[in-house]
Write an enzyme that holds these catalytic residues in place. Sequence first.
Site, PDB file in Angstrom:
ATOM      1  N   LYS A  36       0.839  -1.206   0.000  1.00  0.00           N
ATOM      2  CA  LYS A  36       0.000   0.000   0.000  1.00  0.00           C
ATOM      3  C   LYS A  36       0.872   1.253   0.000  1.00  0.00           C
ATOM      4  CE  LYS A  36      -3.723  -2.481   2.300  1.00  0.00           C
ATOM      5  NZ  LYS A  36      -4.411  -2.791   3.565  1.00  0.00           N
ATOM      6  N   GLN A  59      -4.022  -1.473   9.816  1.00  0.00           N
ATOM      7  CA  GLN A  59      -3.942  -2.778   9.150  1.00  0.00           C
ATOM      8  C   GLN A  59      -4.498  -3.873  10.071  1.00  0.00           C
ATOM      9  OE1 GLN A  59      -2.851  -3.338   5.905  1.00  0.00           O
ATOM     10  NE2 GLN A  59      -3.433  -5.466   6.200  1.00  0.00           N
ATOM     11  N   ASP A  66     -10.561   3.193   4.603  1.00  0.00           N
ATOM     12  CA  ASP A  66     -10.888   1.767   4.498  1.00  0.00           C
ATOM     13  C   ASP A  66     -12.413   1.561   4.512  1.00  0.00           C
ATOM     14  OD1 ASP A  66      -8.884  -0.056   4.040  1.00  0.00           O
ATOM     15  OD2 ASP A  66      -8.276  -0.226   6.144  1.00  0.00           O
TER      16      ASP A  66
END
Length: 292
Positions: A52, A96, A119
């Site tokens: 990412k 994460q 997200d």
Amino acid sequence: MILLDGKKTSADIKEEIALDVRELKANDEKTPHLAAIIVGSDGASITYVNAKVKACERVGFESTLIRLPEDTTEEDLLNEIAILNVDNDIDGFIVQLPLPKHIDEQKILMAVDPDKDVDGFHPTNVGKMALNLPTFISATPFGILELLDRYNVETSGKNVVVIGRSHIVGSPMSILLSQKRKVGNATVTITHSRTKNLKEITLQADIIIAALGIPEFLKADMVKDNVTVIDVGITRMADPSKKRGFRLVGDVAFNEVAKKAAYITPVPGGVGPMTIAMLLKNTLLARKRRSK
Ligand code: NAD
């Protein structure tokens, strides 16, 4: 059979984003900045988060990676989140997953400012998504919608079967595809570990989204001819012939299912790269919203 090439499509999307970034820079506007927090040293999570960060660099975003040790307390992590929430330079950030067991994942996701939640995991954003309001759609379902769109796969009026009901893939996917939207208007069945006679259900499907995490679960005798298959699964299987000691296997027995499919995603190179591209797209969106 047409391969839904996530690698190529995600490269196209990243090129479009890079163009936008160049334009922002040319207009002396702020460059999008994504931060990522990772707790612990799980190999797969580090690989994903590094990918990412690298993707951010490639499109011209700023990125910040915050690595915290495995024994980080919930309070310390909440403090890091509070700092990012008020940092004006950060447009969006992610935590994460999975987190170590001693940290309450839900509490952490709730602490992220919904306007920076690229997200799309905060309940506010999940709620907006469910109501078909503008929001950050979480990256994996968003990537699947985009892939179907760019390959002009018709979803309207089709029978879609989603296998798996996770909060990050199966559940949002079933909601989105049933909504009145360009890639949507489908008749959706969501299935899970308690579903009976799954094969009877998948045999009715025009489109199958497999997101259960069992390698090569979906076999050719479970699908009808001309089906569209989206394979979300990623499982690391030991493979001594590979330099890194494993290979990635999807939830679909690709070789046999591909023979019957009209469209199918490969693993790797399907949904995975799209997920990263859509995270970048959400970050760009966050930047643009904040400058309004
Ligand atoms: P999960 O692991 O949280 O849950 C699995 C789901 O599958 C559950 O809802 C369960 O009810 C269902 N299930 C389990 N066995 C089943 C069976 N026999 N029949 C029907 N349903 C069954 O799911 P997840 O987090 O969505 O992950 C699924 C897979 O997708 C994993 O391999 C994961 O690594 C992968 N994944 C990939 C991406 C990507 O970017 N490509 C993103 C997220 C997850």
